[in-house]
Design an enzyme around this catalytic site. Structure first.
Site, PDB file in Angstrom:
ATOM      1  N   TYR A   1     -67.838 -22.386 -33.620  1.00 19.89           N
ATOM      2  CA  TYR A   1     -66.128 -22.089 -33.216  1.00 19.89           C
ATOM      3  C   TYR A   1     -65.475 -21.018 -33.813  1.00 19.89           C
ATOM      4  O   TYR A   1     -65.736 -20.603 -34.985  1.00 19.89           O
ATOM      5  CB  TYR A   1     -65.208 -23.362 -33.748  1.00 19.89           C
ATOM      6  CG  TYR A   1     -63.683 -23.091 -33.456  1.00 19.89           C
ATOM      7  CD1 TYR A   1     -63.092 -23.738 -32.329  1.00 19.89           C
ATOM      8  CD2 TYR A   1     -62.870 -22.682 -34.397  1.00 19.89           C
ATOM      9  CE1 TYR A   1     -61.794 -23.446 -32.031  1.00 19.89           C
ATOM     10  CE2 TYR A   1     -61.675 -22.513 -34.231  1.00 19.89           C
ATOM     11  CZ  TYR A   1     -61.116 -22.795 -33.095  1.00 19.89           C
ATOM     12  OH  TYR A   1     -59.542 -22.733 -32.863  1.00 19.89           O
TER      13      TYR A   1
ATOM     14  N   GLU B   1     -59.255 -17.948 -28.503  1.00 17.29           N
ATOM     15  CA  GLU B   1     -60.273 -19.184 -29.111  1.00 17.29           C
ATOM     16  C   GLU B   1     -61.299 -19.224 -28.503  1.00 17.29           C
ATOM     17  O   GLU B   1     -61.410 -19.304 -27.066  1.00 17.29           O
ATOM     18  CB  GLU B   1     -59.418 -20.435 -28.996  1.00 17.29           C
ATOM     19  CG  GLU B   1     -60.155 -21.701 -29.598  1.00 17.29           C
ATOM     20  CD  GLU B   1     -59.232 -22.676 -29.489  1.00 17.29           C
ATOM     21  OE1 GLU B   1     -59.092 -23.637 -30.349  1.00 17.29           O
ATOM     22  OE2 GLU B   1     -58.946 -23.135 -28.215  1.00 17.29           O
TER      23      GLU B   1
END
Length: 422
Positions: A143, A232
């Site tokens: 991530y 993101e």
């Protein structure tokens, strides 16, 4: 948000509730648009193409993926949780990995259908495009994100060794895997040391360290040069060919930068936005739809927040955040009423104006004209105070309208809740 990420993001955005978090308008673009943009900045992304019809699907398979045996078919809506979503038609999941001969069938079941995810609400969103992507062989999923941090007054990188699922859950289950704070000096920009700290924290299993550092720097350059408010990537993946790839991404952009990011803001998809918010933006009003029954029209974000809090205190629920600003025109006030009354859930309206720059007589004239245009059928509570307040009250009194007047904010909220009950 929960756990560590909750603390980081809460601090960074300094939010005080759902409406305050949302009142800052940020352009949100589709995944395929984000992938195209990242590709322009040299970020590794899967080969893909967005299509809106079955004819386009067939052409894409033949021309873009002539040698692929499997493809990933992704529904395109401006909401997260697509993979675990459900179509109202019954199809489970908005993301499917299928054999080449099944692509048209699954795309046909997505296009034009309504997908419901944990972020769309029960109404869901219509899928107008699907994104066809090559199927990569992933050996590791991580991530990566860049947000704006209020404390350090600049960009902040948050990353995690695990990815591909909810970062909130990851932060709760694996807090030690979170690279907690990598603030970037907004003047100096990202350094090799900054990027190396991120890469070493992620500890890729196969991707070349030097190449990975360059990818992190390119992502930061994209963030900076395009006026992102959030970037993101989940997952940031390693492939069997030892590449670091942005396999899925979400990008938001600062609306204040629309004047210098015209190409990006041309990507806005109003069909995926609340039509009331679109209508409000056209007349320069700040509107966010909520789930309550008392429509609010206030001048100033702080006063709007206080108004909604006091409505809740008296047992009511606000139907919206609507800030007409400090110098709204009579036309804007009329349009504000049109937006409020277009919401079937609104059973009462509370107007709370403290006139400083905004003049109470302008608001009063707008209310009267709005009542004539939209034929108000719900009770309206009005609290006016400040510049030209006596003129404003006189305009309302002489209009012959059945309005409920209030002396102060507490009185106004109490009367709005009582009117709702009656």
């Amino acid at each position: 948000m929960r756990g560590l990420v909750n603390k980081l993001v809460s601090r960074s955005l300094s939010v005080a509730g759902k409406w305050q978090n949302q009142q800052l308008r940020r352009l949100n673009i589709h995944e395929y648009q984000g992938a195209e943009l990242m590709g322009k900045y040299g970020v590794n992304v899967p080969k893909g193409v967005a299509v809106s019809s079955l004819d386009d699907v067939k052409k894409a398979i033949e021309q873009v993926f002539p040698n692929e045996t499997q493809l990933v078919v992704k529904s395109q809506i401006l909401a997260g949780g697509r993979g675990l979503g459900t179509f109202k038609s019954g199809l489970q999941g908005g993301v499917h990995i299928v054999n080449r001969d099944q692509v048209q069938d699954i795309a046909g079941k997505m296009l034009g259908q309504v997908l419901v995810t944990k972020q769309t609400g029960s109404q869901g969103k219509v899928v107008s495009k699907v994104y066809l992507c090559e199927k990569l062989s992933l050996v590791n999923e991580m991530y990566f994100s860049i947000i704006l941090d209020r404390k350090s007054a600049g960009p902040l990188i948050i990353a995690c060794k695990k990815g591909g699922t909810s970062i909130e859950d990851l932060a709760e289950k694996f807090p030690d895997m979170i690279i907690k704070v990598v603030p970037i000096d907004v003047f100096a920009g990202i350094t090799d040391e900054d990027a190396a700290k991120v890469v070493d924290g992620l500890a890729p299993k196969a991707a070349d360290r030097k190449d990975s550092i360059e990818q992190v720097k390119k992502l930061y350059e994209l963030f900076r040069k395009t006026d992102c408010t959030m970037l993101e990537i989940n997952p940031l993946a390693e492939t069997s060919t030892n590449q670091l790839v942005a396999a899925d991404a979400k990008l938001n952009f600062d609306d204040n930068a629309a004047f210098r990011q015209k190409e990006i803001f041309a990507l806005r998809d109003p069909t995926q936005e609340d039509p009331r918010e679109v209508a409000a933006a056209k007349v320069d009003l700040n509107y966010i739809g909520l789930d309550g029954e008392i429509g609010c029209m206030v001048n100033g974000a702080g006063l709007a927040m206080a108004t909604m809090d006091i409505i809740k205190l008296h047992g009511g629920t606000p139907a919206n955040f609507l800030d007409v600003g400090g110098n709204a025109s009579e036309h804007q006030v009329v349009e504000a009423f049109k937006i409020l009354t277009s919401d079937d859930k609104v059973k009462a309206i509370l107007v709370n104006i403290f006139g400083g720059i905004m003049k109470c007589d302008v608001i009063a004239s707008g209310i009267v004209n709005a009542a004539k245009e939209v034929s108000l059928k719900v009770p309206v509570v009005v609290r006016l105070e400040g510049t030209n307040v006596e003129q404003g009250k006189r305009i309302l009194k002489e209009s012959g309208m059945k309005l409920i007047t209030a002396d102060d904010l507490d009185d106004a909220a109490e009367k709005a809740v009582k009117a709702l009950a009656n």
